[in-house]
Design a protein around this motif. Structure first.
Motif, PDB file in Angstrom:
ATOM      1  N   CYS A  70      -2.210   1.531  10.169  1.00 32.34           N
ATOM      2  CA  CYS A  70      -1.690   2.901  10.097  1.00 32.34           C
ATOM      3  C   CYS A  70      -0.766   3.060   8.898  1.00 32.34           C
ATOM      4  O   CYS A  70      -0.835   4.067   8.189  1.00 32.34           O
ATOM      5  CB  CYS A  70      -0.943   3.255  11.382  1.00 32.34           C
ATOM      6  N   LEU A  71       0.075   2.073   8.661  1.00 38.23           N
ATOM      7  CA  LEU A  71       0.970   2.120   7.518  1.00 38.23           C
ATOM      8  C   LEU A  71       0.173   2.137   6.217  1.00 38.23           C
ATOM      9  O   LEU A  71       0.489   2.892   5.300  1.00 38.23           O
ATOM     10  CB  LEU A  71       1.931   0.924   7.545  1.00 38.23           C
ATOM     11  N   ARG A  72      -0.867   1.336   6.132  1.00 34.72           N
ATOM     12  CA  ARG A  72      -1.701   1.306   4.926  1.00 34.72           C
ATOM     13  C   ARG A  72      -2.325   2.672   4.672  1.00 34.72           C
ATOM     14  O   ARG A  72      -2.356   3.154   3.545  1.00 34.72           O
ATOM     15  CB  ARG A  72      -2.793   0.248   5.075  1.00 34.72           C
ATOM     16  N   HIS A  73      -2.809   3.327   5.704  1.00 34.13           N
ATOM     17  CA  HIS A  73      -3.415   4.649   5.545  1.00 34.13           C
ATOM     18  C   HIS A  73      -2.380   5.691   5.108  1.00 34.13           C
ATOM     19  O   HIS A  73      -2.714   6.636   4.397  1.00 34.13           O
ATOM     20  CB  HIS A  73      -4.091   5.100   6.842  1.00 34.13           C
ATOM     21  N   THR A  74      -1.138   5.501   5.524  1.00 39.09           N
ATOM     22  CA  THR A  74      -0.073   6.433   5.157  1.00 39.09           C
ATOM     23  C   THR A  74       0.400   6.204   3.725  1.00 39.09           C
ATOM     24  O   THR A  74       0.553   7.148   2.955  1.00 39.09           O
ATOM     25  CB  THR A  74       1.123   6.277   6.128  1.00 39.09           C
ATOM     26  N   VAL A  75       0.612   4.947   3.360  1.00 39.58           N
ATOM     27  CA  VAL A  75       1.164   4.609   2.050  1.00 39.58           C
ATOM     28  C   VAL A  75       0.114   4.692   0.949  1.00 39.58           C
ATOM     29  O   VAL A  75       0.400   5.158  -0.159  1.00 39.58           O
ATOM     30  CB  VAL A  75       1.787   3.191   2.093  1.00 39.58           C
ATOM     31  N   ASP A  76      -1.114   4.260   1.242  1.00 43.01           N
ATOM     32  CA  ASP A  76      -2.161   4.201   0.213  1.00 43.01           C
ATOM     33  C   ASP A  76      -3.483   4.733   0.770  1.00 43.01           C
ATOM     34  O   ASP A  76      -4.435   3.979   0.962  1.00 43.01           O
ATOM     35  CB  ASP A  76      -2.318   2.755  -0.266  1.00 43.01           C
ATOM     36  N   PRO A  77      -3.546   6.045   1.042  1.00 39.59           N
ATOM     37  CA  PRO A  77      -4.777   6.568   1.647  1.00 39.59           C
ATOM     38  C   PRO A  77      -6.008   6.390   0.765  1.00 39.59           C
ATOM     39  O   PRO A  77      -7.093   6.116   1.275  1.00 39.59           O
ATOM     40  CB  PRO A  77      -4.470   8.047   1.884  1.00 39.59           C
ATOM     41  N   ASP A  78      -5.852   6.537  -0.548  1.00 37.22           N
ATOM     42  CA  ASP A  78      -7.002   6.361  -1.445  1.00 37.22           C
ATOM     43  C   ASP A  78      -7.501   4.918  -1.426  1.00 37.22           C
ATOM     44  O   ASP A  78      -8.705   4.664  -1.406  1.00 37.22           O
ATOM     45  CB  ASP A  78      -6.650   6.770  -2.876  1.00 37.22           C
ATOM     46  N   GLY A  79      -6.582   3.967  -1.423  1.00 38.92           N
ATOM     47  CA  GLY A  79      -6.968   2.554  -1.370  1.00 38.92           C
ATOM     48  C   GLY A  79      -7.620   2.196  -0.046  1.00 38.92           C
ATOM     49  O   GLY A  79      -8.588   1.437  -0.006  1.00 38.92           O
ATOM     50  N   ALA A  80      -7.107   2.763   1.048  1.00 37.21           N
ATOM     51  CA  ALA A  80      -7.695   2.501   2.362  1.00 37.21           C
ATOM     52  C   ALA A  80      -9.109   3.064   2.441  1.00 37.21           C
ATOM     53  O   ALA A  80     -10.017   2.416   2.972  1.00 37.21           O
ATOM     54  CB  ALA A  80      -6.817   3.091   3.461  1.00 37.21           C
ATOM     55  N   LEU A  81      -9.307   4.255   1.886  1.00 38.72           N
ATOM     56  CA  LEU A  81     -10.637   4.853   1.875  1.00 38.72           C
ATOM     57  C   LEU A  81     -11.587   4.044   1.001  1.00 38.72           C
ATOM     58  O   LEU A  81     -12.730   3.775   1.390  1.00 38.72           O
ATOM     59  CB  LEU A  81     -10.573   6.295   1.380  1.00 38.72           C
ATOM     60  N   ARG A  82     -11.129   3.634  -0.161  1.00 36.22           N
ATOM     61  CA  ARG A  82     -11.961   2.828  -1.062  1.00 36.22           C
ATOM     62  C   ARG A  82     -12.383   1.518  -0.384  1.00 36.22           C
ATOM     63  O   ARG A  82     -13.539   1.110  -0.458  1.00 36.22           O
ATOM     64  CB  ARG A  82     -11.198   2.549  -2.357  1.00 36.22           C
TER      65      ARG A  82
END
Length: 73
Positions: A19-31
């Motif tokens: 959840c933190l990763r999606h909040t801090v780096d949504p573009d990176g999480a999607l990639r």
């Protein structure tokens, strides 16, 4: 994060970090999700003796879908 790591089990702490990763780096999480999905495959073939061979690599979402489908049978 340290207090959460001390109080939560590994599964719940993993959820918090995702959840933190999606909040801090949504573009990176999607990639990363797209890369994992692109690397997924499933191959099922029947041998000449009638045995079936299954090989594959599934991302978390596709693996979950397959697991639910297999449990339903």
């Amino acid at each position: 994060m340290v207090p959460a790591a001390r109080e939560l089990n590994a599964g719940k702490f993993g959820y918090v970090t995702r959840c933190l990763r999606h909040t801090v780096d949504p573009d990176g999480a999607l990639r990363q999700a797209v890369e994992e999905r692109d690397g997924s495959y499933l191959h099922l073939s029947e041998s000449w003796k009638g045995c079936w061979h299954l090989d594959g690599r599934l991302d978390a979402e596709l693996g979950g879908i397959l697991n639910i489908a297999l449990d339903a049978t």
